[in-house]
Motif scaffolding. Structure first.
Motif, PDB file in Angstrom:
ATOM      1  N   LEU A  49     -32.235 -14.821   1.939  1.00  0.00           N
ATOM      2  CA  LEU A  49     -31.508 -14.381   0.753  1.00  0.00           C
ATOM      3  C   LEU A  49     -30.918 -15.570  -0.018  1.00  0.00           C
ATOM      4  N   LEU A  50     -30.455 -16.574   0.733  1.00  0.00           N
ATOM      5  CA  LEU A  50     -29.861 -17.757   0.118  1.00  0.00           C
ATOM      6  C   LEU A  50     -30.900 -18.841  -0.210  1.00  0.00           C
ATOM      7  N   GLY A  51     -32.157 -18.601   0.167  1.00  0.00           N
ATOM      8  CA  GLY A  51     -33.222 -19.566  -0.108  1.00  0.00           C
ATOM      9  C   GLY A  51     -33.115 -20.849   0.690  1.00  0.00           C
ATOM     10  N   LEU A  52     -32.628 -20.743   1.926  1.00  0.00           N
ATOM     11  CA  LEU A  52     -32.380 -21.932   2.742  1.00  0.00           C
ATOM     12  C   LEU A  52     -33.360 -22.095   3.906  1.00  0.00           C
ATOM     13  N   GLN A  53     -34.562 -21.516   3.790  1.00  0.00           N
ATOM     14  CA  GLN A  53     -35.524 -21.572   4.891  1.00  0.00           C
ATOM     15  C   GLN A  53     -35.886 -23.009   5.274  1.00  0.00           C
ATOM     16  N   GLU A  54     -36.010 -23.888   4.288  1.00  0.00           N
ATOM     17  CA  GLU A  54     -36.376 -25.278   4.582  1.00  0.00           C
ATOM     18  C   GLU A  54     -35.258 -26.013   5.312  1.00  0.00           C
ATOM     19  N   ARG A  55     -34.045 -25.592   5.115  1.00  0.00           N
ATOM     20  CA  ARG A  55     -32.918 -26.247   5.786  1.00  0.00           C
ATOM     21  C   ARG A  55     -32.722 -25.718   7.202  1.00  0.00           C
ATOM     22  N   TYR A  56     -33.060 -24.465   7.434  1.00  0.00           N
ATOM     23  CA  TYR A  56     -32.896 -23.835   8.755  1.00  0.00           C
ATOM     24  C   TYR A  56     -34.271 -23.539   9.347  1.00  0.00           C
ATOM     25  N   VAL A  57     -35.000 -24.605   9.635  1.00  0.00           N
ATOM     26  CA  VAL A  57     -36.380 -24.495  10.095  1.00  0.00           C
ATOM     27  C   VAL A  57     -36.465 -23.788  11.447  1.00  0.00           C
ATOM     28  N   ASN A  58     -35.557 -24.075  12.361  1.00  0.00           N
ATOM     29  CA  ASN A  58     -35.623 -23.449  13.683  1.00  0.00           C
ATOM     30  C   ASN A  58     -35.472 -21.932  13.604  1.00  0.00           C
ATOM     31  N   THR A  59     -34.558 -21.469  12.802  1.00  0.00           N
ATOM     32  CA  THR A  59     -34.379 -20.026  12.648  1.00  0.00           C
ATOM     33  C   THR A  59     -35.588 -19.406  11.953  1.00  0.00           C
ATOM     34  N   THR A  60     -36.104 -20.092  10.950  1.00  0.00           N
ATOM     35  CA  THR A  60     -37.282 -19.591  10.241  1.00  0.00           C
ATOM     36  C   THR A  60     -38.473 -19.495  11.186  1.00  0.00           C
ATOM     37  N   MET A  61     -38.698 -20.513  11.999  1.00  0.00           N
ATOM     38  CA  MET A  61     -39.840 -20.485  12.914  1.00  0.00           C
ATOM     39  C   MET A  61     -39.611 -19.496  14.059  1.00  0.00           C
ATOM     40  N   ALA A  62     -38.386 -19.294  14.470  1.00  0.00           N
ATOM     41  CA  ALA A  62     -38.112 -18.257  15.477  1.00  0.00           C
ATOM     42  C   ALA A  62     -38.508 -16.897  14.926  1.00  0.00           C
ATOM     43  N   HIS A  63     -38.293 -16.706  13.644  1.00  0.00           N
ATOM     44  CA  HIS A  63     -38.633 -15.437  13.015  1.00  0.00           C
ATOM     45  C   HIS A  63     -40.150 -15.242  12.920  1.00  0.00           C
ATOM     46  N   PHE A  64     -40.894 -16.316  12.642  1.00  0.00           N
ATOM     47  CA  PHE A  64     -42.337 -16.198  12.444  1.00  0.00           C
ATOM     48  C   PHE A  64     -43.173 -16.536  13.682  1.00  0.00           C
ATOM     49  N   GLY A  65     -42.587 -17.148  14.690  1.00  0.00           N
ATOM     50  CA  GLY A  65     -43.340 -17.574  15.868  1.00  0.00           C
ATOM     51  C   GLY A  65     -44.092 -16.458  16.554  1.00  0.00           C
ATOM     52  N   LYS A  66     -43.470 -15.314  16.697  1.00  0.00           N
ATOM     53  CA  LYS A  66     -44.118 -14.159  17.338  1.00  0.00           C
ATOM     54  C   LYS A  66     -45.380 -13.769  16.567  1.00  0.00           C
ATOM     55  N   LYS A  67     -45.281 -13.688  15.264  1.00  0.00           N
ATOM     56  CA  LYS A  67     -46.408 -13.297  14.421  1.00  0.00           C
ATOM     57  C   LYS A  67     -47.524 -14.342  14.474  1.00  0.00           C
ATOM     58  N   PHE A  68     -47.149 -15.616  14.441  1.00  0.00           N
ATOM     59  CA  PHE A  68     -48.144 -16.692  14.479  1.00  0.00           C
ATOM     60  C   PHE A  68     -48.925 -16.663  15.792  1.00  0.00           C
ATOM     61  N   ALA A  69     -48.240 -16.446  16.898  1.00  0.00           N
ATOM     62  CA  ALA A  69     -48.912 -16.390  18.206  1.00  0.00           C
ATOM     63  C   ALA A  69     -49.809 -15.164  18.301  1.00  0.00           C
ATOM     64  N   GLN A  70     -49.351 -14.039  17.789  1.00  0.00           N
ATOM     65  CA  GLN A  70     -50.161 -12.821  17.831  1.00  0.00           C
ATOM     66  C   GLN A  70     -51.452 -12.976  17.039  1.00  0.00           C
ATOM     67  N   LYS A  71     -51.389 -13.712  15.933  1.00  0.00           N
ATOM     68  CA  LYS A  71     -52.576 -13.907  15.096  1.00  0.00           C
ATOM     69  C   LYS A  71     -53.473 -15.035  15.609  1.00  0.00           C
ATOM     70  N   GLY A  72     -53.038 -15.729  16.657  1.00  0.00           N
ATOM     71  CA  GLY A  72     -53.825 -16.816  17.214  1.00  0.00           C
ATOM     72  C   GLY A  72     -53.659 -18.133  16.478  1.00  0.00           C
ATOM     73  N   TRP A  73     -52.688 -18.208  15.575  1.00  0.00           N
ATOM     74  CA  TRP A  73     -52.453 -19.452  14.834  1.00  0.00           C
ATOM     75  C   TRP A  73     -51.757 -20.479  15.713  1.00  0.00           C
ATOM     76  N   TRP A  74     -50.996 -20.019  16.679  1.00  0.00           N
ATOM     77  CA  TRP A  74     -50.322 -20.888  17.636  1.00  0.00           C
ATOM     78  C   TRP A  74     -50.815 -20.529  19.016  1.00  0.00           C
ATOM     79  N   ARG A  75     -50.971 -21.533  19.843  1.00  0.00           N
ATOM     80  CA  ARG A  75     -51.205 -21.333  21.266  1.00  0.00           C
ATOM     81  C   ARG A  75     -50.320 -22.316  21.995  1.00  0.00           C
ATOM     82  N   PHE A  76     -49.895 -21.919  23.148  1.00  0.00           N
ATOM     83  CA  PHE A  76     -49.096 -22.790  24.005  1.00  0.00           C
ATOM     84  C   PHE A  76     -49.972 -23.148  25.190  1.00  0.00           C
ATOM     85  N   VAL A  77     -50.225 -24.432  25.366  1.00  0.00           N
ATOM     86  CA  VAL A  77     -51.140 -24.867  26.418  1.00  0.00           C
ATOM     87  C   VAL A  77     -50.493 -25.929  27.292  1.00  0.00           C
ATOM     88  N   ILE A  78     -50.967 -25.960  28.532  1.00  0.00           N
ATOM     89  CA  ILE A  78     -50.624 -27.047  29.459  1.00  0.00           C
ATOM     90  C   ILE A  78     -51.918 -27.821  29.670  1.00  0.00           C
TER      91      ILE A  78
END
Length: 85
Positions: A49-78
């Motif tokens: 709402l305040l347009g601060l996504q670039e300043r609060y990257v961790n919160t923004t990525m926490a919000h989108f991380g689930k979706k990115f992993a579900q779509k296969g855009w992110w994978r976590f590997v060892i």
């Protein structure tokens, strides 16, 4: 730097590594991504709402991380490999 699925398995032998093992642990990380998503719901809406996504990257990525992993855009590997000096 263009890192994509299979990148490390292809590049590590060229660098002299052997016994390369890549394990996808995304299913193990998914519960944590779901938890982060739930925690970020209200803070992210305020940040957006305040347009601060670039300043609060961790919160923004926490919000989108689930979706990115579900779509296969992110994978976590060892990745494990061995190299003789």
């Amino acid at each position: 730097l263009n890192i994509h699925h299979g990148y490390y398995k292809r590049i590590l032998p060229k660098l002299g590594y052997k016994n390369i093992d890549v394990n996808d642990i995304t299913p193990n990380i998914t519960p944590m991504l779901n938890w982060f998503y739930k925690l970020s719901l209200i803070p992210y809406q305020i940040i957006k709402l305040l347009g601060l996504q670039e300043r609060y990257v961790n919160t923004t990525m926490a919000h989108f991380g689930k979706k990115f992993a579900q779509k296969g855009w992110w994978r976590f590997v060892i990745i494990s490999a061995s190299k003789k000096n």
